[in-house]
Motif scaffolding. Structure first.
Motif, PDB file in Angstrom:
ATOM      1  N   THR A  78       5.733 -48.286   0.003  1.00 60.23           N
ATOM      2  CA  THR A  78       6.292 -48.785  -1.259  1.00 60.23           C
ATOM      3  C   THR A  78       7.667 -48.175  -1.504  1.00 60.23           C
ATOM      4  OG1 THR A  78       4.092 -49.049  -2.230  1.00 60.23           O
ATOM      5  CG2 THR A  78       5.935 -48.868  -3.773  1.00 60.23           C
ATOM      6  N   LEU A  79       8.585 -49.002  -2.004  1.00 59.70           N
ATOM      7  CA  LEU A  79       9.889 -48.543  -2.474  1.00 59.70           C
ATOM      8  C   LEU A  79       9.879 -48.684  -3.987  1.00 59.70           C
ATOM      9  CD1 LEU A  79      12.885 -47.726  -2.212  1.00 59.70           C
ATOM     10  CD2 LEU A  79      13.408 -50.156  -1.851  1.00 59.70           C
ATOM     11  N   SER A  80      10.041 -47.566  -4.705  1.00 59.61           N
ATOM     12  CA  SER A  80      10.055 -47.575  -6.163  1.00 59.61           C
ATOM     13  C   SER A  80      11.463 -47.291  -6.676  1.00 59.61           C
ATOM     14  CB  SER A  80       9.105 -46.503  -6.724  1.00 59.61           C
ATOM     15  OG  SER A  80       9.286 -46.387  -8.126  1.00 59.61           O
ATOM     16  N   GLY A  81      11.922 -48.168  -7.576  1.00 60.01           N
ATOM     17  CA  GLY A  81      13.211 -47.946  -8.234  1.00 60.01           C
ATOM     18  C   GLY A  81      13.101 -46.988  -9.404  1.00 60.01           C
ATOM     19  N   ASN A  82      11.891 -46.494  -9.662  1.00 58.97           N
ATOM     20  CA  ASN A  82      11.692 -45.481 -10.705  1.00 58.97           C
ATOM     21  C   ASN A  82      12.123 -45.987 -12.083  1.00 58.97           C
ATOM     22  OD1 ASN A  82      10.803 -42.930 -11.449  1.00 58.97           O
ATOM     23  ND2 ASN A  82      12.764 -41.943 -11.021  1.00 58.97           N
ATOM     24  N   ASN A  83      12.025 -47.324 -12.295  1.00 58.84           N
ATOM     25  CA  ASN A  83      12.462 -47.987 -13.533  1.00 58.84           C
ATOM     26  C   ASN A  83      13.926 -47.702 -13.879  1.00 58.84           C
ATOM     27  OD1 ASN A  83      10.055 -49.410 -14.276  1.00 58.84           O
ATOM     28  ND2 ASN A  83       9.156 -47.411 -14.760  1.00 58.84           N
TER      29      ASN A  83
END
Length: 193
Positions: free
Chosen positions: A115-120
């Motif tokens: 998973t790649l998360s943009g961290n909101n």
């Protein structure tokens, strides 16, 4: 049969019918071998931007050696058509320092169900190639990856009745003249504001 030493000079063997090469001295055999060795070494060691390279993501860190950010930087620097593989079990790559660099060359990204998360806070992927300010063609393929909580933030207006830049492509932004192919990619909880 007696062998000639490499340093001995050969003479051209032509037919006796007045061939212009008869009796002419040629390079010593050792010289030809040295020239061939130098050319071979030069061919193998010279960087060629058309060669494909493989870059491995081995950590879920936002930056540094083995990170997705570094793999994109290295792929762009290498040019050509490259593969970026995120090792199985890396888990969630959470962006903390900013958007990832633009993917500016032909590339295949193999996510291996990570998973790649943009961290909101940050955009997932930006795909586009530029020559100065002119967009150029680039083709990218992404497979087996989840992009979550990515966010593209538009710019703030500069004054009364002025608008800011649009927030486009929360999970993935695909620039003009760029081509994106996805396979088994999940987009969840992404926004463009």
């Amino acid at each position: 049969m007696k062998k000639r030493p490499d340093s001995e000079t050969r003479r051209h063997r032509g037919d006796a019918g007045g061939c212009p090469g008869i009796g002419r001295k040629l390079r010593p055999l050792g010289s030809w071998r040295r020239i061939a060795a130098v050319l071979s070494a030069g061919t193998c060691l010279t960087p060629f931007q058309g060669w494909a390279a493989n870059f491995t993501v081995s950590t879920n860190a936002d930056s540094g050696a083995g990170s997705l950010r570094q793999a994109i930087i290295d792929s762009n620097a290498a040019g050509g058509t490259n593969t970026i593989t995120i090792n199985t079990g890396v888990g969630t790559i959470t962006l903390t320092s900013g958007d990832l660099p633009t993917i500016a060359n032909n590339a295949t990204i193999v996510g291996n169900n990570n998973t790649l998360s943009g961290n909101n806070q940050f955009r997932g992927l930006f795909i586009g190639a530029f020559s100065g300010t002119t967009q150029t063609a680039v083709s990218v393929s992404v497979s087996d990856l989840t992009i979550a909580k990515a966010r593209a933030q538009g710019g703030n207006g500069g004054g009364v009745a002025s608008g800011g830049g649009a927030g486009l492509g929360g999970a993935i932004f695909v620039a003009n003249q760029a081509t994106l192919t996805v396979s088994n990619v999940t987009l969840t909880g992404n926004s463009a504001v």
